[in-house]
Design an enzyme around this catalytic site. Structure first.
Site, mmCIF file in Angstrom:
data_model
loop_
_atom_site.group_PDB
_atom_site.id
_atom_site.type_symbol
_atom_site.label_atom_id
_atom_site.label_comp_id
_atom_site.label_asym_id
_atom_site.label_seq_id
_atom_site.Cartn_x
_atom_site.Cartn_y
_atom_site.Cartn_z
ATOM 1 N N TYR A 24 0.840 -1.204 0.000
ATOM 2 C CA TYR A 24 0.000 0.000 0.000
ATOM 3 C C TYR A 24 0.875 1.255 0.000
ATOM 4 C CZ TYR A 24 -4.486 2.347 0.656
ATOM 5 O OH TYR A 24 -5.620 3.105 0.476
ATOM 6 N N LYS A 66 -3.429 8.651 2.419
ATOM 7 C CA LYS A 66 -4.675 8.516 3.173
ATOM 8 C C LYS A 66 -4.525 9.100 4.584
ATOM 9 C CE LYS A 66 -7.313 6.437 0.129
ATOM 10 N NZ LYS A 66 -8.452 7.152 -0.492
#
Length: 260
Positions: A159, A166
């Site tokens: 990720y 995020k």
């Protein structure tokens, strides 16, 4: 009190195809009575426009416009169109994120400044820029939501940069909630969704392993659906959630509460 979005004017960004989480959200908003403005990414061949137009036709969007969030002119034109057509805005749905495939694997320290800046611009700063330009149109008690993921607070394999983006997005939610709440009771929240098979998630190596891991370890022993995310989004857009702002709402079958 029931969930009712009748006469609400809501902007939905980030629909790419029928697997997009934004598509699930838009369907729920329309079903609850909302009138929608929908954007698409303006690629050179017009593929996204055609696909999104055909997909969203049953929702009868009042406004359908291109939006590249790295293009300030397009952002300003979008909100000018909203002002002309509606005069105000009752809600915004931010479902925009991007990182290059090479920035989602390998050593995090190898990420370039160019890749970092692009990912943070599209995935995090875009919420701020939409709020800044759209702020004068927000009605009293309006709601803004965005999408995030557990990788913002935990190191999730493959990720990488998106986790950092995020995290910045979630911090932006809190600061925007603090800014926009006092004058017009505008609420800003994020939904942290469990892994869902989408076009964006297909770029993550080992994504199916993430799905299977959730199915084995989440308290509900499954992952979540577009429909469940859409239902939560409709709730956050409604007056039923009038006391909730600056929060990250987990819709992940409980996975985020688990330990090793």
């Amino acid at each position: 009190m029931s969930l009712n979005l009748s006469n609400k004017k809501i902007l939905v960004t980030g629909i790419a195809n029928s697997r997009s989480i934004a598509w699930g959200i838009a369907q729920h908003l329309k079903a609850a009575g909302a009138e929608l403005a929908i954007t698409y990414f303006p690629d050179e061949r017009g593929r996204f426009e055609k696909k999104v137009r055909e997909l969203t036709l049953p929702l009868n969007p009042t406004i359908f416009l291109p939006l590249d969030v790295q293009n300030l002119t397009q952002i300003e034109f979008l909100f000018k169109s909203v002002e002309t057509k509606w005069g105000h805005l009752d809600g915004m749905v931010h479902c925009l994120a991007f990182a290059g495939k090479s920035e989602l694997s390998g050593d995090y320290s190898s990420i370039t400044l160019e890749g970092f800046s692009r990912a943070l611009d599209i995935s995090a700063y875009s919420l701020t820029s939409l709020c800044r330009v759209g702020k004068p149109l927000l009605s009293n008690g309006s709601s803004i939501i965005t999408l995030t993921y557990l990788g913002s607070e935990r190191a999730v394999p493959n990720y990488n940069l998106m986790g950092v983006a995020k995290a910045a997005l979630e911090a932006s939610v809190r600061y925007l909630a603090a800014e926009l709440g006092p004058e017009k009771q505008v609420r800003v929240n994020a939904i942290s969704a469990g892994p869902i098979r989408t076009l964006a998630s297909s770029a993550i190596d080992g994504f199916l392993d993430m799905i299977h891991n959730v199915e084995m370890k989440a308290p509900l022993r499954r992952t979540v659906t577009q429909d469940e995310i859409g239902g939560t989004a409709a709730f956050l857009m409604s007056s039923l959630s009038s006391g909730i702002t600056g929060q990250v709402i987990y819709v992940d079958a409980g996975y985020s509460i688990t330990g090793i």
